[in-house]
Design an enzyme around this catalytic site. Structure first.
Site, mmCIF file in Angstrom:
data_model
loop_
_atom_site.group_PDB
_atom_site.id
_atom_site.type_symbol
_atom_site.label_atom_id
_atom_site.label_comp_id
_atom_site.label_asym_id
_atom_site.label_seq_id
_atom_site.Cartn_x
_atom_site.Cartn_y
_atom_site.Cartn_z
ATOM 1 C CG ASP A 32 -2.069 0.927 1.123
ATOM 2 O OD1 ASP A 32 -2.312 1.455 0.019
ATOM 3 O OD2 ASP A 32 -2.747 1.153 2.142
ATOM 4 N NE ARG A 45 -4.088 6.911 -7.425
ATOM 5 C CZ ARG A 45 -3.998 6.524 -6.158
ATOM 6 N NH1 ARG A 45 -3.799 7.405 -5.204
ATOM 7 N NH2 ARG A 45 -4.124 5.257 -5.840
ATOM 8 C CG HIS A 49 0.321 2.175 -9.293
ATOM 9 N ND1 HIS A 49 0.051 1.791 -8.002
ATOM 10 C CD2 HIS A 49 -0.773 2.890 -9.697
ATOM 11 C CE1 HIS A 49 -1.143 2.247 -7.647
ATOM 12 N NE2 HIS A 49 -1.658 2.910 -8.649
ATOM 13 C CG LEU A 143 10.132 -16.797 -3.688
ATOM 14 C CD1 LEU A 143 9.722 -16.798 -2.207
ATOM 15 C CD2 LEU A 143 10.678 -15.409 -4.055
ATOM 16 C CG LEU A 207 -7.041 -8.338 7.472
ATOM 17 C CD1 LEU A 207 -7.760 -9.617 7.852
ATOM 18 C CD2 LEU A 207 -5.581 -8.642 7.166
HETATM 19 C C1 FPP Z 1 -1.961 0.240 -3.342
HETATM 20 O O1 FPP Z 1 -1.488 1.545 -3.300
HETATM 21 C C2 FPP Z 1 -1.335 -0.460 -4.443
HETATM 22 C C3 FPP Z 1 -1.996 -1.019 -5.486
HETATM 23 C C4 FPP Z 1 -3.457 -1.006 -5.633
HETATM 24 C C5 FPP Z 1 -1.271 -1.646 -6.586
HETATM 25 C C6 FPP Z 1 -0.079 -2.467 -6.166
HETATM 26 C C7 FPP Z 1 0.749 -2.684 -7.350
HETATM 27 C C8 FPP Z 1 2.098 -2.616 -7.345
HETATM 28 C C9 FPP Z 1 2.909 -2.384 -6.147
HETATM 29 C C10 FPP Z 1 2.817 -2.799 -8.601
HETATM 30 C C11 FPP Z 1 3.404 -4.162 -8.766
HETATM 31 C C12 FPP Z 1 2.629 -5.005 -9.634
HETATM 32 C C13 FPP Z 1 3.146 -6.008 -10.383
HETATM 33 C C14 FPP Z 1 2.237 -6.871 -11.128
HETATM 34 C C15 FPP Z 1 4.570 -6.267 -10.504
HETATM 35 P P1 FPP Z 1 -2.507 2.750 -3.496
HETATM 36 O O2 FPP Z 1 -2.509 3.124 -4.929
HETATM 37 O O3 FPP Z 1 -3.841 2.384 -2.937
HETATM 38 O O4 FPP Z 1 -1.814 3.846 -2.626
HETATM 39 P P2 FPP Z 1 -2.535 5.000 -1.787
HETATM 40 O O5 FPP Z 1 -3.349 4.306 -0.717
HETATM 41 O O6 FPP Z 1 -1.375 5.757 -1.228
HETATM 42 O O7 FPP Z 1 -3.366 5.785 -2.746
#
Ligand code: FPP
Length: 252
Positions: A32, A45, A49, A143, A207
């Protein structure tokens, strides 16, 4: 296995991994904070990612070097479709870029890719790259890098229960005869074992519909660090913290 923390913790009593206490076999992570990381830097944003994807590579290498058996990463929830289209599109392209650039190294490191989640509504390019990565690494025995992609915990329990009931009916048994194992073996994570440790980054204490059945006895570790800032050192701190927990599974 005896790793020192990367230099910074002279005051921490348990600042080292113990060679005697086992590490978690299965670590699950709610990654997150990508959006907040980007916002702090006045970036879109999706930049968060993208950096988050690089951190996935880093933590996969590190978890593999520590001998962790399964690393489950929450990459996209069934609720994430509600996000703006351009963000969803980007998140669905990330696996393509990730696997295109990283599968050769995964094979070299003997890492097997697994994906749990609903595949039917993934865009074709995402599905293709997921299926190819699974096939290309199927022979690897180290792994297991398990992505939760288009995954939701309640829906998973519901479909596992339905499948368990169907199997029961087919065997001429009654509803009362259903066991936890029957449900277990129809979960999307069947065969991977329950996570010993759940890590959630970025300060939220919930969760978010993640592995609700499997996390029943897991240890939880929360950190304020945003996922794109999460380092090997942060992962190691979580391992050390885990080694200092006393797991009783309801016993004494
Ligand atoms: C939550 O942060 C994150 C996600 C919904 C996406 C997670 C994806 C990655 C870490 C990229 C890796 C993926 C692959 C397939 C290699 P958020 O956007 O909700 O953050 P915020 O709560 O700060 O807005």
């Amino acid at each position: 296995m005896f790793k020192k923390l990367f230099g910074q913790d002279e005051n921490l009593i348990n600042g080292e991994l113990s060679p005697e206490i086992p590490l978690p076999k299965h670590v699950a992570v709610i990654m997150d904070g990508n959006g907040r990381w980007a916002k702090k830097r006045f970036l879109p944003r999706i930049a968060g990612h993208k950096e988050g994807m690089n951190v996935v590579k880093k933590i996969t290498r590190y978890a593999s070097s520590l001998g962790i058996q399964v690393l489950t990463l929450y990459a996209f929830s069934t609720e994430n479709w509600k996000r703006p289209t351009d963000e969803v599109d980007f998140l669905m392209k990330l696996p393509v870029e990730f696997f295109d650039t990283f599968v050769p190294e995964l094979i070299e490191e003997n890492v097997r890719v697994n994906v749990m989640g609903y595949r039917d509504n993934l865009p074709p390019h995402t599905l293709r790259s997921v299926e190819k990565a699974i096939a290309d690494t199927a022979h690897c025995t180290g792994l297991v890098l398990n992505f939760a992609l288009n995954y939701g915990g309640r829906a998973e329990i519901l479909s596992a229960t339905r499948e368990a009931i169907r199997a029961l009916e087919a065997a001429g048994k009654k509803a009362d005869e259903i066991t936890e194992q029957d449900i277990d073996q129809h979960l999307m994570s069947a065969g991977l074992g329950d996570p010993d440790l759940l890590i959630r980054t970025s300060g939220e204490l919930r969760l978010s519909n993640f592995m609700l059945w499997q996390l029943a006895y897991s240890e939880f570790y929360f950190t304020d660090t945003h996922w794109p800032d999460f380092s090997e050192e942060d992962f190691l701190l979580a391992m050390i913290d885990y080694q200092n927990r006393s797991r009783r599974f309801g016993g004494l």
